[in-house]
Write a protein that holds these residues in place. Sequence first.
Motif, PDB file in Angstrom:
ATOM      1  N   ARG A   1      42.106  21.137  97.526  1.00 62.12           N
ATOM      2  CA  ARG A   1      40.957  20.652  96.767  1.00 62.12           C
ATOM      3  C   ARG A   1      40.754  21.501  95.511  1.00 62.12           C
ATOM      4  NH1 ARG A   1      35.018  22.412  95.944  1.00 62.12           N
ATOM      5  NH2 ARG A   1      34.059  20.449  95.390  1.00 62.12           N
ATOM      6  N   VAL A   2      40.758  20.835  94.361  1.00 60.26           N
ATOM      7  CA  VAL A   2      40.441  21.528  93.114  1.00 60.26           C
ATOM      8  C   VAL A   2      39.293  20.784  92.432  1.00 60.26           C
ATOM      9  CG1 VAL A   2      42.756  22.451  92.785  1.00 60.26           C
ATOM     10  CG2 VAL A   2      42.182  20.259  91.757  1.00 60.26           C
ATOM     11  N   THR A   3      38.721  21.410  91.404  1.00 60.64           N
ATOM     12  CA  THR A   3      37.668  20.751  90.635  1.00 60.64           C
ATOM     13  C   THR A   3      38.068  20.756  89.158  1.00 60.64           C
ATOM     14  OG1 THR A   3      36.486  22.840  90.529  1.00 60.64           O
ATOM     15  CG2 THR A   3      35.812  21.301  92.250  1.00 60.64           C
ATOM     16  N   THR A   4      37.288  20.024  88.360  1.00 57.07           N
ATOM     17  CA  THR A   4      37.641  19.810  86.955  1.00 57.07           C
ATOM     18  C   THR A   4      38.028  21.097  86.228  1.00 57.07           C
ATOM     19  OG1 THR A   4      36.037  18.031  86.983  1.00 57.07           O
ATOM     20  CG2 THR A   4      36.845  18.716  84.831  1.00 57.07           C
ATOM     21  N   ARG A   5      37.225  22.155  86.399  1.00 57.55           N
ATOM     22  CA  ARG A   5      37.467  23.386  85.628  1.00 57.55           C
ATOM     23  C   ARG A   5      38.722  24.115  86.058  1.00 57.55           C
ATOM     24  NH1 ARG A   5      34.793  22.480  81.068  1.00 57.55           N
ATOM     25  NH2 ARG A   5      32.772  21.654  81.640  1.00 57.55           N
ATOM     26  N   MET A   6      39.197  23.835  87.253  1.00 58.82           N
ATOM     27  CA  MET A   6      40.480  24.398  87.665  1.00 58.82           C
ATOM     28  C   MET A   6      41.604  23.493  87.162  1.00 58.82           C
ATOM     29  SD  MET A   6      42.676  26.258  89.278  1.00 58.82           S
ATOM     30  CE  MET A   6      41.515  27.440  89.901  1.00 58.82           C
ATOM     31  N   ALA A   7      41.431  22.202  87.313  1.00 61.77           N
ATOM     32  CA  ALA A   7      42.459  21.238  86.922  1.00 61.77           C
ATOM     33  C   ALA A   7      42.750  21.315  85.422  1.00 61.77           C
ATOM     34  CB  ALA A   7      42.003  19.822  87.294  1.00 61.77           C
ATOM     35  N   HIS A   8      41.687  21.451  84.633  1.00 59.03           N
ATOM     36  CA  HIS A   8      41.823  21.332  83.177  1.00 59.03           C
ATOM     37  C   HIS A   8      41.580  22.642  82.444  1.00 59.03           C
ATOM     38  CE1 HIS A   8      41.335  16.694  83.097  1.00 59.03           C
ATOM     39  NE2 HIS A   8      42.519  17.097  83.487  1.00 59.03           N
ATOM     40  N   SER A   9      41.882  23.743  83.091  1.00 59.07           N
ATOM     41  CA  SER A   9      41.795  25.020  82.394  1.00 59.07           C
ATOM     42  C   SER A   9      43.162  25.698  82.451  1.00 59.07           C
ATOM     43  CB  SER A   9      40.734  25.895  83.048  1.00 59.07           C
ATOM     44  OG  SER A   9      40.613  27.101  82.330  1.00 59.07           O
ATOM     45  N   ARG A  10      43.535  26.296  81.326  1.00 59.31           N
ATOM     46  CA  ARG A  10      44.842  26.943  81.206  1.00 59.31           C
ATOM     47  C   ARG A  10      44.751  28.438  81.448  1.00 59.31           C
ATOM     48  NH1 ARG A  10      48.501  23.516  78.663  1.00 59.31           N
ATOM     49  NH2 ARG A  10      47.152  21.929  77.750  1.00 59.31           N
ATOM     50  N   ALA A  11      45.787  28.990  82.032  1.00 60.06           N
ATOM     51  CA  ALA A  11      45.899  30.449  82.144  1.00 60.06           C
ATOM     52  C   ALA A  11      47.383  30.795  82.232  1.00 60.06           C
ATOM     53  CB  ALA A  11      45.148  30.963  83.370  1.00 60.06           C
ATOM     54  N   VAL A  12      47.695  32.057  82.025  1.00 60.45           N
ATOM     55  CA  VAL A  12      49.081  32.500  82.144  1.00 60.45           C
ATOM     56  C   VAL A  12      49.411  32.608  83.632  1.00 60.45           C
ATOM     57  CG1 VAL A  12      50.727  34.323  81.602  1.00 60.45           C
ATOM     58  CG2 VAL A  12      48.918  33.748  79.967  1.00 60.45           C
ATOM     59  N   VAL A  13      50.501  31.975  84.035  1.00 55.70           N
ATOM     60  CA  VAL A  13      50.895  31.963  85.442  1.00 55.70           C
ATOM     61  C   VAL A  13      52.312  32.522  85.568  1.00 55.70           C
ATOM     62  CG1 VAL A  13      51.280  30.503  87.472  1.00 55.70           C
ATOM     63  CG2 VAL A  13      49.441  29.940  85.870  1.00 55.70           C
ATOM     64  N   GLU A  14      52.477  33.459  86.473  1.00 61.03           N
ATOM     65  CA  GLU A  14      53.801  34.016  86.756  1.00 61.03           C
ATOM     66  C   GLU A  14      54.483  33.085  87.758  1.00 61.03           C
ATOM     67  OE1 GLU A  14      55.038  37.114  85.511  1.00 61.03           O
ATOM     68  OE2 GLU A  14      56.911  36.493  86.460  1.00 61.03           O
ATOM     69  N   VAL A  15      55.599  32.486  87.366  1.00 60.71           N
ATOM     70  CA  VAL A  15      56.261  31.516  88.253  1.00 60.71           C
ATOM     71  C   VAL A  15      57.644  32.023  88.666  1.00 60.71           C
ATOM     72  CG1 VAL A  15      55.017  29.611  87.139  1.00 60.71           C
ATOM     73  CG2 VAL A  15      57.352  30.127  86.416  1.00 60.71           C
TER      74      VAL A  15
ATOM     75  N   PRO B   1      47.045   7.484  88.509  1.00 63.72           N
ATOM     76  CA  PRO B   1      46.354   8.339  87.544  1.00 63.72           C
ATOM     77  C   PRO B   1      44.848   8.371  87.771  1.00 63.72           C
ATOM     78  CG  PRO B   1      47.773   6.720  86.411  1.00 63.72           C
ATOM     79  CD  PRO B   1      47.761   6.367  87.867  1.00 63.72           C
ATOM     80  N   GLY B   2      44.242   9.506  87.560  1.00 64.76           N
ATOM     81  CA  GLY B   2      42.789   9.639  87.679  1.00 64.76           C
ATOM     82  C   GLY B   2      42.353  11.007  87.193  1.00 64.76           C
ATOM     83  N   THR B   3      41.453  11.041  86.230  1.00 65.96           N
ATOM     84  CA  THR B   3      40.945  12.302  85.696  1.00 65.96           C
ATOM     85  C   THR B   3      40.096  12.986  86.772  1.00 65.96           C
ATOM     86  OG1 THR B   3      40.756  11.128  83.599  1.00 65.96           O
ATOM     87  CG2 THR B   3      39.706  13.302  83.714  1.00 65.96           C
ATOM     88  N   PRO B   4      40.273  14.263  87.062  1.00 66.55           N
ATOM     89  CA  PRO B   4      41.123  15.237  86.381  1.00 66.55           C
ATOM     90  C   PRO B   4      42.432  15.590  87.110  1.00 66.55           C
ATOM     91  CG  PRO B   4      39.381  16.364  87.589  1.00 66.55           C
ATOM     92  CD  PRO B   4      39.303  14.918  87.960  1.00 66.55           C
TER      93      PRO B   4
ATOM     94  N   VAL C   1      38.642  19.607  77.748  1.00 68.63           N
ATOM     95  CA  VAL C   1      38.020  18.364  78.196  1.00 68.63           C
ATOM     96  C   VAL C   1      39.033  17.242  78.026  1.00 68.63           C
ATOM     97  CG1 VAL C   1      36.241  16.661  77.740  1.00 68.63           C
ATOM     98  CG2 VAL C   1      35.681  19.078  77.647  1.00 68.63           C
ATOM     99  N   HIS C   2      39.345  16.574  79.131  1.00 70.25           N
ATOM    100  CA  HIS C   2      40.241  15.419  79.082  1.00 70.25           C
ATOM    101  C   HIS C   2      39.442  14.202  79.533  1.00 70.25           C
ATOM    102  CE1 HIS C   2      44.193  17.916  79.591  1.00 70.25           C
ATOM    103  NE2 HIS C   2      43.269  18.617  79.002  1.00 70.25           N
ATOM    104  N   GLY C   3      40.026  13.023  79.393  1.00 73.07           N
ATOM    105  CA  GLY C   3      39.381  11.853  79.979  1.00 73.07           C
ATOM    106  C   GLY C   3      38.483  11.115  79.007  1.00 73.07           C
ATOM    107  N   MET C   4      37.380  10.605  79.557  1.00 71.59           N
ATOM    108  CA  MET C   4      36.587   9.626  78.829  1.00 71.59           C
ATOM    109  C   MET C   4      36.085  10.124  77.466  1.00 71.59           C
ATOM    110  SD  MET C   4      33.506   7.341  80.355  1.00 71.59           S
ATOM    111  CE  MET C   4      34.223   5.788  80.839  1.00 71.59           C
ATOM    112  N   SER C   5      35.666  11.409  77.370  1.00 70.53           N
ATOM    113  CA  SER C   5      35.096  11.915  76.114  1.00 70.53           C
ATOM    114  C   SER C   5      36.076  11.829  74.958  1.00 70.53           C
ATOM    115  CB  SER C   5      34.693  13.373  76.268  1.00 70.53           C
ATOM    116  OG  SER C   5      34.011  13.564  77.444  1.00 70.53           O
ATOM    117  N   GLN C   6      37.370  11.801  75.279  1.00 74.18           N
ATOM    118  CA  GLN C   6      38.354  11.797  74.203  1.00 74.18           C
ATOM    119  C   GLN C   6      38.287  10.527  73.367  1.00 74.18           C
ATOM    120  OE1 GLN C   6      41.662  12.970  76.873  1.00 74.18           O
ATOM    121  NE2 GLN C   6      42.145  14.471  75.312  1.00 74.18           N
ATOM    122  N   ARG C   7      37.570   9.502  73.871  1.00 73.23           N
ATOM    123  CA  ARG C   7      37.423   8.267  73.092  1.00 73.23           C
ATOM    124  C   ARG C   7      36.296   8.402  72.070  1.00 73.23           C
ATOM    125  NH1 ARG C   7      41.397   7.953  74.815  1.00 73.23           N
ATOM    126  NH2 ARG C   7      42.300   6.795  76.522  1.00 73.23           N
ATOM    127  N   GLY C   8      36.464   9.300  71.087  1.00 72.83           N
ATOM    128  CA  GLY C   8      35.501   9.399  69.990  1.00 72.83           C
ATOM    129  C   GLY C   8      34.206  10.109  70.331  1.00 72.83           C
TER     130      GLY C   8
END
Lengths: 531, 191
Positions: free
Chosen positions: A162-176, A27-30, B38-45
Amino acid sequence: MKKLLLGDEAIAQGAIDAGLSGVYAYPGTPSTEITEYIQGSPIARERDIHSRWCTNEKTAMEAALGMSFMGKRAMVCMKHVGLNVCADPFVNSGMTGVNGGLVVVVADDPSMHSSQDEQDSRFYGKFALIPTFEPSSQQEAYEMMAAAFDYSEQQCLPVLMRVTTRMAHSRAVVEVKDVPRQENELNYNAVAANWVLLPANARRRNDKVVAQQEQLEEDAANSAYNVYFEGHDKTLGIIASGIAYNYVRENFPDGCPFPLLKVSQYPLPRRFVRRLMEECERVLVVEEGQPFIEEQVRGVYESATILGRLTGELPRTGELTPDCVSDSLGMPKSTHSGIPSIVVPRPPALCQGCGHRDVYTALNQVLEEYDNARVFGDIGCYTLGFLPPYRAIHSCVDMGASITMAKGAADAGQWPSVAVIGDSTFTHSGMTGLLDAVNENADITVIISDNLTTAMTGGQDSAGTNKFEAICLGLGVAPEHVRVVVPLPKNMPEITNIIREEINYHGVSVIIPRRECIQTFKRKAKENRKS
Amino acid sequence: MKVDIILCGVGGQGILSIATIIGEAAMNENLYIKQAEVHGMSQRGGDVQSNLRISSDPIASDLIPKGGADVIISMEPMEALRYLPYLSPEGWVITSSVPFVNIPNYPDQKDVNDALSTLSHVVSIDIERLSKDNGIPRSSNVILLGAAQHAIGIDYDKLEAAVRRVFARKGTEIVEANVKALAIGRDARRQ
């Protein structure tokens, strides 16, 4: 079928639909949600796709390479600094090549929302001579997974996604896809001479992979993900990669007047770059992360002036925003108010009721009795012990560094030298350092603050749960110096006594404060009420 | 249509549940959605925010430009102020009026209220009291959503249908509590 998916989830669904047989990850954000999505996927369960968490990124990368060796499709997922941990097998997987498709997904964290640096993984892809994909949207991320697995098998090379935070943690409608591709069958096509990296074999492979680079660049030029958009205004040309492309588009809702090169597959297709340079007087490079493309084109093509992060048009560090891209394009500033001066920062903090709090309270109380005690911290929730009210740690560098740094400090003559490390971080990268300390009987006190989970990333299974005493004893820590306590305010006298005794013992001691993470505890209580 | 929404609050206050409901409603209307979380560290309050964009046309950026948000929905009054640079001049602020004090230097509540009252379109509601008085203590975030409905460009009936779908697997009792919360929020805003 349409689904509202995080970028991470789109990648996971894309991998499943591409016939994945195993995901290997720490595990590792994001990046965490990729593996979690597969763990919760009915089709993955039905197919028995491997999705259990690994001890660290290196074990993950190697296991995935083993699965690929046997002909099946495997994926490795990690955050950017995890790629440092598995750099050895990652780089050498470019040398061995692959049999079944192998995709390494790395989520970078520019602006360091949850990380200690903002390294850009595209450099690793280039360094390892491995083709790199960088999606610009969730839909593209989904589709790229199938393309990446196919391409990996076609080129017999791993693919870096390679992805970055805003891609990893942003939602959108995806046709699968409605029906996922079948998994590969086990096969014995892997040729040992490619996989045994004795110098004679490795030299041959190295020549082969280096020779392949021309083809990879040609493929990138022909890739559907790299597009040269014509523009009528040639005073400026734009190169935009990954999600940076979206910020450029955001600024031109009625269409971009400038020639625009979208880059989502590397090696960088120089043919397009050359054309842009010839057509335009100035070229602006917009990329998320470090100036990877900008450095490659600067000085190589002198025909145009190159603008970007290195010339100040865009900020040198930090993630891009539609606003800074707007500024770099010379757009008029929007009118907006500022933040009222009464607003103060609200930093994260350890949860109320968290066992780490009791550990730091006890540790601080004891260390007041000593001059110049030093506490080497590590990566996890307990890094927050640096902040008030505890101010309890003096370092946090990388996974597992607490123990080895405490040892190095003790070697230098420091006493007391204390390490604070979490349970999951200890099994990730702390065990080997503890063996070093034991072998030299270093004068250190190690606190493994065990909350029975990988808490920082949301409570994933921790590889060493129920095994810590056995691990420490097995590594050679003396049984009388492996001490277990329950970190609760009522146990403070016992905990402080034990910490004091073990600091005063001049050798390796391990104290294991053990109490379940308050978050996973609450979650389980809620689930039990329901059932 | 195109609506840009900033959702904000303190880690653990349930802003992502609000986003899920709006997202569900928007998806059902075949609208385009982008929602950066926003996920991760910030979620701790710590302070947390989510950029939610819905539109009948494709959306480029996952992030909302400064001065572009049509509405800020905040579970905490000081957090609403933090994102004012993103609010468009005609935008709405819909916020809980109840401070969440987990830092030693939280500003004077009067100063926070004064700063909010300078805005042209602001709704500040004591969602904690409303949720407790109505026996739905776990649905204060949906009360806030009800108060924001007029500003997010989705019909009330469609938002209510989305609440029903999102909470369906948690049982009738929880569905009805949240449907009630949505109506309480809508009515509180009108008063």
